[in-house]
Design an enzyme around this catalytic site. Structure first.
Site, PDB file in Angstrom:
ATOM      1  N   GLU A   1      -2.453   6.021   1.277  1.00 12.81           N
ATOM      2  CA  GLU A   1      -3.659   6.196   1.523  1.00 12.81           C
ATOM      3  C   GLU A   1      -4.130   7.298   0.977  1.00 12.81           C
ATOM      4  O   GLU A   1      -5.531   7.784   1.103  1.00 12.81           O
ATOM      5  CB  GLU A   1      -4.367   6.280   3.116  1.00 12.81           C
ATOM      6  CG  GLU A   1      -3.835   5.010   3.902  1.00 12.81           C
ATOM      7  CD  GLU A   1      -4.612   3.750   2.995  1.00 12.81           C
ATOM      8  OE1 GLU A   1      -5.766   4.205   2.494  1.00 12.81           O
ATOM      9  OE2 GLU A   1      -4.269   2.707   3.217  1.00 12.81           O
TER      10      GLU A   1
ATOM     11  N   HIS B   1      -1.298  -3.294  -6.690  1.00 10.46           N
ATOM     12  CA  HIS B   1      -2.793  -3.496  -7.100  1.00 10.46           C
ATOM     13  C   HIS B   1      -2.944  -3.886  -8.592  1.00 10.46           C
ATOM     14  O   HIS B   1      -3.605  -4.488  -9.103  1.00 10.46           O
ATOM     15  CB  HIS B   1      -3.728  -2.566  -6.471  1.00 10.46           C
ATOM     16  CG  HIS B   1      -4.450  -3.038  -5.070  1.00 10.46           C
ATOM     17  ND1 HIS B   1      -5.550  -3.400  -4.842  1.00 10.46           N
ATOM     18  CD2 HIS B   1      -3.421  -2.740  -3.967  1.00 10.46           C
ATOM     19  CE1 HIS B   1      -5.383  -3.420  -3.464  1.00 10.46           C
ATOM     20  NE2 HIS B   1      -4.252  -3.163  -2.788  1.00 10.46           N
TER      21      HIS B   1
ATOM     22  N   HIS C   1       4.273  -1.583   4.318  1.00  6.78           N
ATOM     23  CA  HIS C   1       3.254  -1.205   5.476  1.00  6.78           C
ATOM     24  C   HIS C   1       4.005  -0.064   6.488  1.00  6.78           C
ATOM     25  O   HIS C   1       3.394   0.314   7.477  1.00  6.78           O
ATOM     26  CB  HIS C   1       2.708  -2.319   6.012  1.00  6.78           C
ATOM     27  CG  HIS C   1       1.810  -2.994   5.293  1.00  6.78           C
ATOM     28  ND1 HIS C   1       0.873  -3.957   5.636  1.00  6.78           N
ATOM     29  CD2 HIS C   1       1.355  -2.701   3.837  1.00  6.78           C
ATOM     30  CE1 HIS C   1       0.080  -4.208   4.404  1.00  6.78           C
ATOM     31  NE2 HIS C   1       0.363  -3.792   3.612  1.00  6.78           N
TER      32      HIS C   1
ATOM     33  N   ASP D   1      -7.984   2.760   5.638  1.00  8.14           N
ATOM     34  CA  ASP D   1      -9.257   3.826   5.139  1.00  8.14           C
ATOM     35  C   ASP D   1     -10.533   2.847   5.294  1.00  8.14           C
ATOM     36  O   ASP D   1     -11.580   3.423   5.787  1.00  8.14           O
ATOM     37  CB  ASP D   1      -9.218   4.724   4.110  1.00  8.14           C
ATOM     38  CG  ASP D   1      -8.091   5.918   4.261  1.00  8.14           C
ATOM     39  OD1 ASP D   1      -8.240   6.354   5.482  1.00  8.14           O
ATOM     40  OD2 ASP D   1      -7.965   6.431   3.201  1.00  8.14           O
TER      41      ASP D   1
ATOM     42  N   THR E   1       5.148   4.985  13.610  1.00  7.64           N
ATOM     43  CA  THR E   1       5.824   5.920  12.994  1.00  7.64           C
ATOM     44  C   THR E   1       5.371   5.918  11.393  1.00  7.64           C
ATOM     45  O   THR E   1       6.076   5.366  10.606  1.00  7.64           O
ATOM     46  CB  THR E   1       7.479   5.692  12.937  1.00  7.64           C
ATOM     47  OG1 THR E   1       7.570   4.277  12.617  1.00  7.64           O
ATOM     48  CG2 THR E   1       7.742   6.095  14.349  1.00  7.64           C
TER      49      THR E   1
ATOM     50  N   ASP F   1      10.676   3.058   8.393  1.00  7.00           N
ATOM     51  CA  ASP F   1      11.626   2.002   9.617  1.00  7.00           C
ATOM     52  C   ASP F   1      11.127   0.798  10.192  1.00  7.00           C
ATOM     53  O   ASP F   1      10.179   0.214   9.426  1.00  7.00           O
ATOM     54  CB  ASP F   1      12.071   3.190  10.701  1.00  7.00           C
ATOM     55  CG  ASP F   1      10.514   3.355  11.441  1.00  7.00           C
ATOM     56  OD1 ASP F   1       9.527   2.787  11.372  1.00  7.00           O
ATOM     57  OD2 ASP F   1      10.800   4.247  12.382  1.00  7.00           O
TER      58      ASP F   1
END
Length: 366
Positions: A63, A75, A203, A209, A223, A228
Site C-alpha cells: 500500500e 496491475h 494478500h 486504502d 499478520t 504466512d
C-alpha cells in the site's frame, strides 16, 4: 605421441571446458553472470534504502512502496487480453511498463484507483538508473516481497523494451467483481482459477486504502507484514462487522475488529472451484510460497518471450529464514465460525490463539 600423453591432453581439455564462465564485474566488488545485470545491483541499493525504508516489509510492499510495489506488478501485467487480440483489437502489452509510461491514462481507470501514488514514487528511480519501466516495476515488486518474513524469492528477468502502448481499460479485476467475472478475466490473460488463488498469496502482506478511504492502511489479516497463512484462515471466518464507516462497494463483513475483507476474496475462498486450493495453503506454507513464485514467474513475463530476456534473479535478496508459528484461529473464534467450502478435504483442526478477542491494528503509513 604416446597414449599416456593423449590421455593427459584430453584431461586438460576437459578441465578447460569445465572452467566456470567468467563473471562480469559490477559496483562495490560484486559480480554478475551477465553484465546486463550489474545495473540492478545499483538499483537494489537505491530502492532498499530510499523506497523500502532500509529493506522493511511494511505498508510499502502493498500500500505504500512494498505492498503497493507488489500490487503494481499485477496491475501492469494483467493488462493483456487474448480475446481482444483475437477480435482484431489491441489487447495490451502485459508486463510492459505502460502503466508508468502512460500513467495519465491508465491510473485513471477505475480499477487502478490509488496506483498513481506508487507509479509517481517509482518513476524517478527508473529514470535515474535508465532502466525500462516494465523491468523496474517487476524488479521493485520482487525486491519488496523478499523483505517480508517467510516470503518468496521471485525470478527477475530484465530486458523489456521501454516502448509500449496504453493498456485497454477494464482488464484489471475489481474487488466488487463476482468470482465468475474474475475467473473469466484471468483466463483471458492466461491464468487458471488455481493460478488466481496462488496469486492471492500476495494478500498475506496486504492492506487497503481506497475501498474505504476513511480507514487507510487496513490489513486483510492479523499478520500483515508476514508472508504466512493467517490470511487464508481468517478469510474463511464468518463476518460480523465492518472496520470503518460501514459497507463500501467491494467490501463485505469482517470477522475481526480492524481487519478488512474484500468481496472478491470472500467469494473466491468459498467458491467450489477454488476453495480446496485456498484451504490447502493453511497447513502448507512451502506450497503457498512455491506456487506464488511459480505463478509470479509467468505474470512478470505476460506479453513477452522469457527466452529473449536476461535472467538477473541473482540480484534479488534471499528472504530472511524464519520459523513461522502454525496458523491459528484468532482469539475469540472457534471452528464453528469457519465457513469451509472444500468438499474434498475437511477444514484443518486449528488451535485457538489465547487471550481476549483479536483486534487488528492499522498498518502505519510509510
Amino acid at each position: 605421441m604416446s597414449f599416456k600423453s593423449l590421455i593427459a591432453l584430453s584431461a586438460l581439455a576437459v578441465t578447460v571446458l569445465a572452467a566456470p564462465p567468467r563473471r562480469a564485474a559490477c559496483s562495490n566488488g560484486r559480480t554478475a553472470s551477465d553484465a546486463a545485470c550489474c545495473v540492478w545491483f545499483d538499483v537494489l541499493d537505491d530502492i532498499q534504502e530510499n523506497l523500502f525504508d532500509n529493506a522493511e516489509c511494511g505498508e510499502d510492499v502493498h500500500e505504500g512502496s512494498c505492498d503497493q510495489s507488489l500490487r503494481l506488478t499485477f496491475h501492469d501485467a494483467i493488462g493483456f487480453s487474448k480475446n481482444l487480440t483475437a477480435h482484431g483489437q489491441f489487447g495490451g502489452g502485459g508486463a510492459d511498463g505502460s502503466i508508468m509510461a502512460f500513467a495519465q491514462i491508465e491510473t485513471n481507470f477505475h480499477a487502478n484507483v490509488g496506483v498513481d501514488e506508487i507509479v509517481e514514487t517509482q518513476r524517478p528511480f527508473a529514470l535515474k538508473h535508465n532502466v525500462a519501466f516494465g523491468d523496474f516495476i517487476q524488479f521493485a515488486g520482487a525486491v519488496g516481497v523478499s523483505n517480508c518474513a517467510g516470503g518468496p524469492r521471485l525470478q527477475f528477468l530484465a530486458g523489456r523494451s521501454n516502448i509500449s502502448q496504453p493498456s485497454p481499460d477494464l482488464l484489471v479485476p475489481e474487488p466488487s467483481d463476482a468470482a465468475d467475472k474474475i475467473f473469466a478475466r484471468m483466463e483471458d490473460a492466461g491464468f487458471s482459477i488455481i493460478d488466481t488463488v496462488d496469486l492471492l498469496a500476495s494478500h498475506t502482506v496486504a492492506a487497503q486504502d481506497k475501498v474505504d478511504a476513511s480507514i487507510p492502511g487496513t490489513p486483510f489479516d492479523s499478520t500483515p507484514s508476514t508472508f504466512d497463512a493467517q490470511f487464508f484462515v481468517e478469510t474463511l471466518l464468518n463476518g460480523t462487522l465492518f472496520p470503518g464507516n460501514g459497507s463500501n462497494v467491494g467490501e463485505v463483513l469482517s470477522p475481526l475488529h480492524g481487519e478488512f475483507r474484500l468481496q472478491s476474496d470472500f467469494e473466491i475462498a468459498r467458491d467450489s472451484r477454488s476453495a480446496c486450493e485456498w484451504q490447502s495453503f493453511i497447513t502448507d506454507h512451502t506450497k503457498m510460497v512455491t506456487k506464488f513464485e511459480s505463478v509470479m514467474k509467468r505474470l512478470a513475463t505476460v506479453g513477452h518471450n522469457p527466452n529473449s530476456l536476461t535472467d538477473c534473479s541473482e540480484v534479488i535478496p534471499v528472504p530472511k529464514a524464519v520459523t513461522l508459528p502454525p496458523p491459528t484461529l484468532p482469539a475469540g473464534q472457534t471452528l464453528g465460525d469457519v465457513q469451509g467450502a472444500c468438499a474434498a478435504t475437511p477444514f484443518p483442526r486449528l488451535s485457538t490463539a489465547p487471550g481476549p478477542a483479536t483486534s487488528v491494528a492499522p498498518v502505519p503509513p510509510s
